[in-house]
Write an enzyme that holds these catalytic residues in place. Structure first.
Site, mmCIF file in Angstrom:
data_model
loop_
_atom_site.group_PDB
_atom_site.id
_atom_site.type_symbol
_atom_site.label_atom_id
_atom_site.label_comp_id
_atom_site.label_asym_id
_atom_site.label_seq_id
_atom_site.Cartn_x
_atom_site.Cartn_y
_atom_site.Cartn_z
ATOM 1 N N ASP A 10 0.854 -1.197 0.000
ATOM 2 C CA ASP A 10 0.000 0.000 0.000
ATOM 3 C C ASP A 10 0.892 1.250 0.000
ATOM 4 O O ASP A 10 0.878 2.028 0.951
ATOM 5 C CB ASP A 10 -0.953 -0.001 1.211
ATOM 6 C CG ASP A 10 -0.248 -0.068 2.560
ATOM 7 O OD1 ASP A 10 0.957 -0.429 2.598
ATOM 8 O OD2 ASP A 10 -0.878 0.267 3.586
ATOM 9 N N ASP A 15 6.768 1.255 1.968
ATOM 10 C CA ASP A 15 6.469 0.259 0.916
ATOM 11 C C ASP A 15 7.284 0.584 -0.331
ATOM 12 O O ASP A 15 7.836 -0.314 -0.985
ATOM 13 C CB ASP A 15 4.989 0.307 0.522
ATOM 14 C CG ASP A 15 4.047 0.038 1.673
ATOM 15 O OD1 ASP A 15 3.579 -1.084 1.821
ATOM 16 O OD2 ASP A 15 3.781 0.999 2.436
ATOM 17 N N THR A 126 3.005 -5.996 2.812
ATOM 18 C CA THR A 126 3.454 -4.881 3.655
ATOM 19 C C THR A 126 2.317 -3.887 3.880
ATOM 20 O O THR A 126 2.557 -2.717 4.184
ATOM 21 C CB THR A 126 4.686 -4.177 3.036
ATOM 22 O OG1 THR A 126 4.358 -3.767 1.710
ATOM 23 C CG2 THR A 126 5.895 -5.081 3.028
ATOM 24 N N PHE A 166 -0.837 -0.853 12.745
ATOM 25 C CA PHE A 166 -1.761 -0.418 11.697
ATOM 26 C C PHE A 166 -2.191 -1.549 10.741
ATOM 27 O O PHE A 166 -3.387 -1.758 10.532
ATOM 28 C CB PHE A 166 -1.131 0.743 10.902
ATOM 29 C CG PHE A 166 -1.975 1.230 9.761
ATOM 30 C CD1 PHE A 166 -3.073 2.054 9.988
ATOM 31 C CD2 PHE A 166 -1.680 0.868 8.451
ATOM 32 C CE1 PHE A 166 -3.861 2.504 8.934
ATOM 33 C CE2 PHE A 166 -2.466 1.313 7.394
ATOM 34 C CZ PHE A 166 -3.552 2.131 7.638
ATOM 35 N N ASN A 167 -1.244 -2.243 10.118
ATOM 36 C CA ASN A 167 -1.603 -3.227 9.080
ATOM 37 C C ASN A 167 -2.535 -4.315 9.607
ATOM 38 O O ASN A 167 -3.460 -4.751 8.909
ATOM 39 C CB ASN A 167 -0.351 -3.906 8.499
ATOM 40 C CG ASN A 167 0.463 -2.967 7.635
ATOM 41 O OD1 ASN A 167 -0.033 -1.943 7.175
ATOM 42 N ND2 ASN A 167 1.723 -3.316 7.413
ATOM 43 N N HIS A 240 9.745 0.457 8.154
ATOM 44 C CA HIS A 240 9.178 -0.854 8.522
ATOM 45 C C HIS A 240 9.245 -1.886 7.404
ATOM 46 O O HIS A 240 9.805 -2.965 7.556
ATOM 47 C CB HIS A 240 7.685 -0.701 8.857
ATOM 48 C CG HIS A 240 7.333 0.338 9.849
ATOM 49 N ND1 HIS A 240 7.400 0.130 11.202
ATOM 50 C CD2 HIS A 240 6.883 1.623 9.693
ATOM 51 C CE1 HIS A 240 6.994 1.211 11.846
ATOM 52 N NE2 HIS A 240 6.678 2.133 10.955
ATOM 53 N N ASP A 241 8.598 -1.538 6.279
ATOM 54 C CA ASP A 241 8.335 -2.541 5.248
ATOM 55 C C ASP A 241 9.607 -3.075 4.592
ATOM 56 O O ASP A 241 9.643 -4.221 4.126
ATOM 57 C CB ASP A 241 7.415 -1.942 4.171
ATOM 58 C CG ASP A 241 6.048 -1.589 4.730
ATOM 59 O OD1 ASP A 241 5.699 -2.118 5.805
ATOM 60 O OD2 ASP A 241 5.335 -0.792 4.091
#
Ligand code: BDR
Ligand code: CA
Length: 312
Positions: A10, A15, A126, A166-167, A240-241
């Site tokens: 996303d 990402d 992700t 969140f995810n 993060h991703d």
């Protein structure tokens, strides 16, 4: 041998960086497809962003397919506070990407790719897990054929609620389907992704890399660091991703523990929590390889080498 991956995402600043590292000349990953899902912003915007990133890095031969526009049962929840209105605020981007999405739903493309494979495709989600859960529901025969799922999500604390990341929070019902599927799962939660913190020093170091992709990443990071300061009072932006693809390229960067993880879908205060049984108190069979420690030098070396590889 290259590892085949499908990046389900996303984009999203981190990402986008994940796609860039996966597609770098230093990577041993073969991107079979990029699929998009509603998450950081609406799925149409995420798709547009994925296409723009492909344009910027010259990733012409990889299909991009748009996926689910909302979670399985929840109302939409987006993260504009972090990623801006477009989902990729900050850098100057082409208004209209030259690349077009394929005329196939992401869920169908995932199913097609996995069914045609020699059981050697790793899914790398992700964003929220809606597409992956839908693919498993639409075609259960893919489940034993998926090599592994290496995802960003969860952790032992939250960033969207005190308990939930969140995810996972956005579509905990989908996460439950995926975590209970029996497919080997490797999870990069907040405990480890917050260690991948891009700081002003990172920007300084990156600025010596003389190519447009590195400049694009600098602009992404500047915006991301600003919103992380405003929203979480962080002195940096956690990419993060990118941990997922970094792990696939060089697993020795991370320390892992194989444990049991349940997804909370009912709790009043804990909806979307990943209940990570680090001490084995449930006695339940282990189902997830959880990353908990990152080697700073190895991670940032991989990151800089990946970005430097875009210099002609
Ligand atoms: C996750 O949420 C999104 O905002 C990021 O892209 C990342 O996938 C971190 O909680
Ligand atoms: Ca994401």
């Amino acid at each position: 041998m290259n590892k085949k991956v499908i990046l389900d995402c996303d984009p999203g600043h981190d990402d986008a960086i994940s796609i860039i590292i996966a597609a770098a000349k230093t990577s041993n990953l073969k991107i079979e497809a990029i699929t998009t899902v509603a998450g950081n912003v609406e799925v149409e915007k995420n798709t547009l962003n994925a296409l723009k990133v492909c344009d910027i890095i010259g990733l012409d031969d990889v299909p991009v397919a748009q996926g689910a526009g909302k979670p399985l049962t929840n109302k939409m929840e987006i993260a504009e506070e972090i990623h801006g209105e477009t989902g990729l605020d900050g850098p100057l981007l082409p208004e209209i990407p030259s690349k077009k999405p394929v005329d196939q739903h992401a869920v169908d493309l995932i199913i097609e790719k996995v069914m045609e494979s020699d059981d050697d495709i790793t899914l790398v989600p992700t964003g929220p897990l809606t597409n992956i859960a839908l693919a498993m529901i639409r075609e259960p025969a893919i489940v034993p054929k998926i090599k592994e799922i290496v995802l960003m999500g969860g952790g032992t604390f939250g960033n969207w609620t005190p308990a939930a990341e969140f995810n996972i929070y956005v579509d905990a019902e989908a996460a439950k389907v995926v975590f209970e599927s029996g497919v080997p799962i490797t999870m990069f939660g907040l405990d480890v992704t917050h260690q991948a913190l891009a700081t002003t020093q990172t920007i300084e170091d990156l600025s010596v890399i003389d190519n447009d992709v590195a400049k694009f990443v600098v602009d992404l990071l500047k915006f991301f660091m600003k919103t992380y300061k405003e929203f979480f009072d962080f002195d940096g932006g956690p990419i993060h991703d990118a941990c997922t693809v970094a792990y696939l390229i060089d697993p020795s960067i991370f320390e892992m523990k194989h444990v049991h993880v349940d997804i909370e879908t009912k709790g009043e205060y804990t909806y979307g929590m990943t209940c990570v049984d680090m001490l084995g108190v449930t006695g339940k069979e282990t189902n997830v390889n959880v990353a908990y420690q990152l080697d700073q030098k190895k991670f940032w070396d991989l990151f800089y080498n990946a970005l430097s590889s875009y210099t002609e």
